[in-house]
Scaffold this motif. Structure first.
Motif, PDB file in Angstrom:
ATOM      1  N   GLY A  59       0.806  -1.224   0.000  1.00 27.12           N
ATOM      2  CA  GLY A  59       0.000   0.000   0.000  1.00 27.12           C
ATOM      3  C   GLY A  59       0.836   1.270   0.000  1.00 27.12           C
ATOM      4  O   GLY A  59       0.363   2.331  -0.410  1.00 27.12           O
ATOM      5  N   SER A  60       2.076   1.204   0.445  1.00 22.35           N
ATOM      6  CA  SER A  60       2.886   2.430   0.516  1.00 22.35           C
ATOM      7  C   SER A  60       4.140   2.415  -0.361  1.00 22.35           C
ATOM      8  O   SER A  60       4.710   3.467  -0.617  1.00 22.35           O
ATOM      9  CB  SER A  60       3.299   2.738   1.960  1.00 22.35           C
ATOM     10  N   LEU A  61       4.579   1.242  -0.813  1.00 27.37           N
ATOM     11  CA  LEU A  61       5.799   1.178  -1.622  1.00 27.37           C
ATOM     12  C   LEU A  61       5.520   0.477  -2.954  1.00 27.37           C
ATOM     13  O   LEU A  61       4.699  -0.446  -3.000  1.00 27.37           O
ATOM     14  CB  LEU A  61       6.882   0.383  -0.873  1.00 27.37           C
ATOM     15  N   THR A  62       6.215   0.897  -4.009  1.00 23.84           N
ATOM     16  CA  THR A  62       6.063   0.217  -5.298  1.00 23.84           C
ATOM     17  C   THR A  62       6.772  -1.143  -5.230  1.00 23.84           C
ATOM     18  O   THR A  62       7.548  -1.398  -4.305  1.00 23.84           O
ATOM     19  CB  THR A  62       6.712   1.027  -6.438  1.00 23.84           C
ATOM     20  N   VAL A  63       6.538  -1.965  -6.264  1.00 20.28           N
ATOM     21  CA  VAL A  63       7.177  -3.293  -6.294  1.00 20.28           C
ATOM     22  C   VAL A  63       8.694  -3.138  -6.245  1.00 20.28           C
ATOM     23  O   VAL A  63       9.390  -3.825  -5.498  1.00 20.28           O
ATOM     24  CB  VAL A  63       6.787  -4.051  -7.588  1.00 20.28           C
ATOM     25  N   SER A  64       9.211  -2.200  -7.049  1.00 19.05           N
ATOM     26  CA  SER A  64      10.677  -2.105  -7.099  1.00 19.05           C
ATOM     27  C   SER A  64      11.220  -1.511  -5.793  1.00 19.05           C
ATOM     28  O   SER A  64      12.292  -1.891  -5.332  1.00 19.05           O
ATOM     29  CB  SER A  64      11.141  -1.350  -8.350  1.00 19.05           C
ATOM     30  N   GLU A  65      10.467  -0.622  -5.158  1.00 18.45           N
ATOM     31  CA  GLU A  65      10.913  -0.110  -3.841  1.00 18.45           C
ATOM     32  C   GLU A  65      10.956  -1.230  -2.810  1.00 18.45           C
ATOM     33  O   GLU A  65      11.887  -1.319  -2.005  1.00 18.45           O
ATOM     34  CB  GLU A  65       9.972   1.001  -3.365  1.00 18.45           C
ATOM     35  N   ARG A  66       9.944  -2.116  -2.856  1.00 16.08           N
ATOM     36  CA  ARG A  66       9.925  -3.222  -1.879  1.00 16.08           C
ATOM     37  C   ARG A  66      11.092  -4.167  -2.109  1.00 16.08           C
ATOM     38  O   ARG A  66      11.709  -4.653  -1.169  1.00 16.08           O
ATOM     39  CB  ARG A  66       8.599  -3.983  -1.972  1.00 16.08           C
ATOM     40  N   ARG A  67      11.394  -4.381  -3.390  1.00 16.02           N
ATOM     41  CA  ARG A  67      12.504  -5.287  -3.709  1.00 16.02           C
ATOM     42  C   ARG A  67      13.828  -4.711  -3.183  1.00 16.02           C
ATOM     43  O   ARG A  67      14.604  -5.402  -2.530  1.00 16.02           O
ATOM     44  CB  ARG A  67      12.581  -5.516  -5.227  1.00 16.02           C
ATOM     45  N   VAL A  68      14.062  -3.423  -3.448  1.00 18.47           N
ATOM     46  CA  VAL A  68      15.345  -2.827  -3.015  1.00 18.47           C
ATOM     47  C   VAL A  68      15.383  -2.692  -1.487  1.00 18.47           C
ATOM     48  O   VAL A  68      16.433  -2.875  -0.866  1.00 18.47           O
ATOM     49  CB  VAL A  68      15.619  -1.469  -3.707  1.00 18.47           C
ATOM     50  N   LEU A  69      14.229  -2.391  -0.900  1.00 22.28           N
ATOM     51  CA  LEU A  69      14.192  -2.321   0.574  1.00 22.28           C
ATOM     52  C   LEU A  69      14.585  -3.676   1.164  1.00 22.28           C
ATOM     53  O   LEU A  69      15.402  -3.756   2.090  1.00 22.28           O
ATOM     54  CB  LEU A  69      12.784  -1.937   1.052  1.00 22.28           C
ATOM     55  N   PHE A  70      14.011  -4.750   0.619  1.00 23.40           N
ATOM     56  CA  PHE A  70      14.317  -6.077   1.157  1.00 23.40           C
ATOM     57  C   PHE A  70      15.810  -6.390   0.956  1.00 23.40           C
ATOM     58  O   PHE A  70      16.476  -6.885   1.871  1.00 23.40           O
ATOM     59  CB  PHE A  70      13.432  -7.138   0.492  1.00 23.40           C
ATOM     60  N   HIS A  71      16.335  -6.051  -0.228  1.00 25.58           N
ATOM     61  CA  HIS A  71      17.761  -6.262  -0.498  1.00 25.58           C
ATOM     62  C   HIS A  71      18.604  -5.511   0.537  1.00 25.58           C
ATOM     63  O   HIS A  71      19.585  -6.049   1.080  1.00 25.58           O
ATOM     64  CB  HIS A  71      18.065  -5.769  -1.926  1.00 25.58           C
ATOM     65  N   SER A  72      18.228  -4.283   0.841  1.00 24.47           N
ATOM     66  CA  SER A  72      18.995  -3.469   1.809  1.00 24.47           C
ATOM     67  C   SER A  72      18.937  -4.099   3.200  1.00 24.47           C
ATOM     68  O   SER A  72      19.949  -4.156   3.913  1.00 24.47           O
ATOM     69  CB  SER A  72      18.430  -2.046   1.895  1.00 24.47           C
ATOM     70  N   MET A  73      17.751  -4.586   3.587  1.00 18.40           N
ATOM     71  CA  MET A  73      17.627  -5.204   4.920  1.00 18.40           C
ATOM     72  C   MET A  73      18.459  -6.479   4.993  1.00 18.40           C
ATOM     73  O   MET A  73      19.124  -6.745   6.000  1.00 18.40           O
ATOM     74  CB  MET A  73      16.153  -5.496   5.234  1.00 18.40           C
ATOM     75  N   VAL A  74      18.424  -7.254   3.911  1.00 23.16           N
ATOM     76  CA  VAL A  74      19.208  -8.502   3.906  1.00 23.16           C
ATOM     77  C   VAL A  74      20.705  -8.165   4.003  1.00 23.16           C
ATOM     78  O   VAL A  74      21.462  -8.858   4.696  1.00 23.16           O
ATOM     79  CB  VAL A  74      18.894  -9.347   2.647  1.00 23.16           C
TER      80      VAL A  74
END
Ligand SMILES: Nc1nc2c(ncn2[C@@H]2O[C@H](COP(=O)(O)OP(=O)(O)OP(=O)(O)O)[C@@H](O)[C@H]2O)c(=O)[nH]1
Ligand SMILES: O=C(O)[C@H](O)COP(=O)(O)O
Length: 255
Positions: free
Chosen positions: A19-34
């Protein structure tokens, strides 16, 4: 002790932020957290081995970069977090029958060596009671299982999903496996919702979550979420005004 990190396909991760992040934002966010999690886990000297389980090519590249193993999930022939973690634990038990395993999730950017020390020490104390034990590091709401330490030879059925902390705890008790729930503030802060992101952004900067914070700032997500949360507050205030007006009106009509 082995560390096991199950990582779903990065484009599928963090659906609750859709609801708040685009698909590509979620992907990069997850990459950053990992990256934040791997930076801590791969440099932690008390792990014998670190292994990721994932089919995502990014996970394989990250594993190479951080010098850890990555097992393809498809090799296990099962689907879903519980099944994949169960199969990977069985595999670890085959290759290292005496090892305990710490299952660590990828959305814990505030993980630190200090908190890993606390988990190791608490689990070692639990094992004074017998050869097997289960330690659960839960989240702020005491619902989830953000980290699980177990002996793959003797452990409860995995129950990741809703209220997994309680399910893991009760099942261990039924099987007479010594079990404990640990509360550690960094590990407790997994990132599932925009509220979690706002909490992370409001925390004083320290050495943890550096990739995640950098991405949130540089992508503009931090500013956007702060703005949105301001709007929510304004709307909440106006709702409060309306409610007061309505109750004042009903007072009038009573009069
Ligand atoms: N290998 C693997 N890892 C998984 C799978 N499902 C979840 N995970 C990982 O398990 C951890 C907890 O994941 P979840 O809370 O289920 O999912 P999430 O992506 O964090 O968040 P949502 O999509 O919002 O549910 C994360 O590290 C995920 O990447 C799976 O099917 N396979
Ligand atoms: O059962 C759980 O604890 C969840 O699958 C863990 O992940 P989440 O808190 O990110 O949903």
């Amino acid at each position: 002790m082995w560390a096991l990190l199950p990582l779903k396909d990065f484009v599928q991760a963090k659906q609750r932020l859709a609801g708040s992040l685009t698909v590509s934002e979620r992907r990069v966010l997850f990459h950053s957290m990992v990256e934040d999690v791997l930076g801590v886990v791969a440099s932690y000297p008390r792990f014998e081995q670190v292994v990721l389980v994932s089919d995502d090519p990014s996970a394989h590249l990250l594993a190479e970069h951080y010098g850890v193993a990555c097992w393809p999930e498809r090799d296990f022939g099962v689907r879903g977090l519980n099944e994949v973690v169960g199969a990977a634990l069985a595999n670890i038990h085959r290759v290292a029958p005496r090892s305990n395993v710490m299952v660590v999730h990828g959305d814990l950017p505030l993980l630190s060596h200090r908190e890993l020390d606390a988990v190791f020490d608490a689990h070692a104390e639990l094992l004074n009671e017998g050869p097997s034990g289960l330690s659960i590091v839960t989240d702020h709401y005491r619902r989830g299982t953000n980290i699980l330490v177990c002996n793959p030879a003797r452990m409860p059925k995995l129950a990741y999903g809703q209220a997994s902390c309680e399910l893991h705890y009760r099942e261990a008790q039924c099987l007479a496996i010594p079990v404990q729930i640990l509360n550690l503030s960094g590990i407790a802060q997994d990132i599932d919702t925009s509220g979690d992101l706002l909490r992370l952004l409001a925390m004083p900067q320290n050495s943890t979550a550096q990739h995640t914070r950098k991405f949130l700032q540089e992508s503009g997500i931090a500013q956007r979420l702060n703005l949105m949360s301001g709007e929510v507050n304004i709307n909440a205030n106006s709702t409060a005004v309306v409610m007061n007006t309505q109750s004042a009106m009903s007072d009038w009509s009573v009069l």
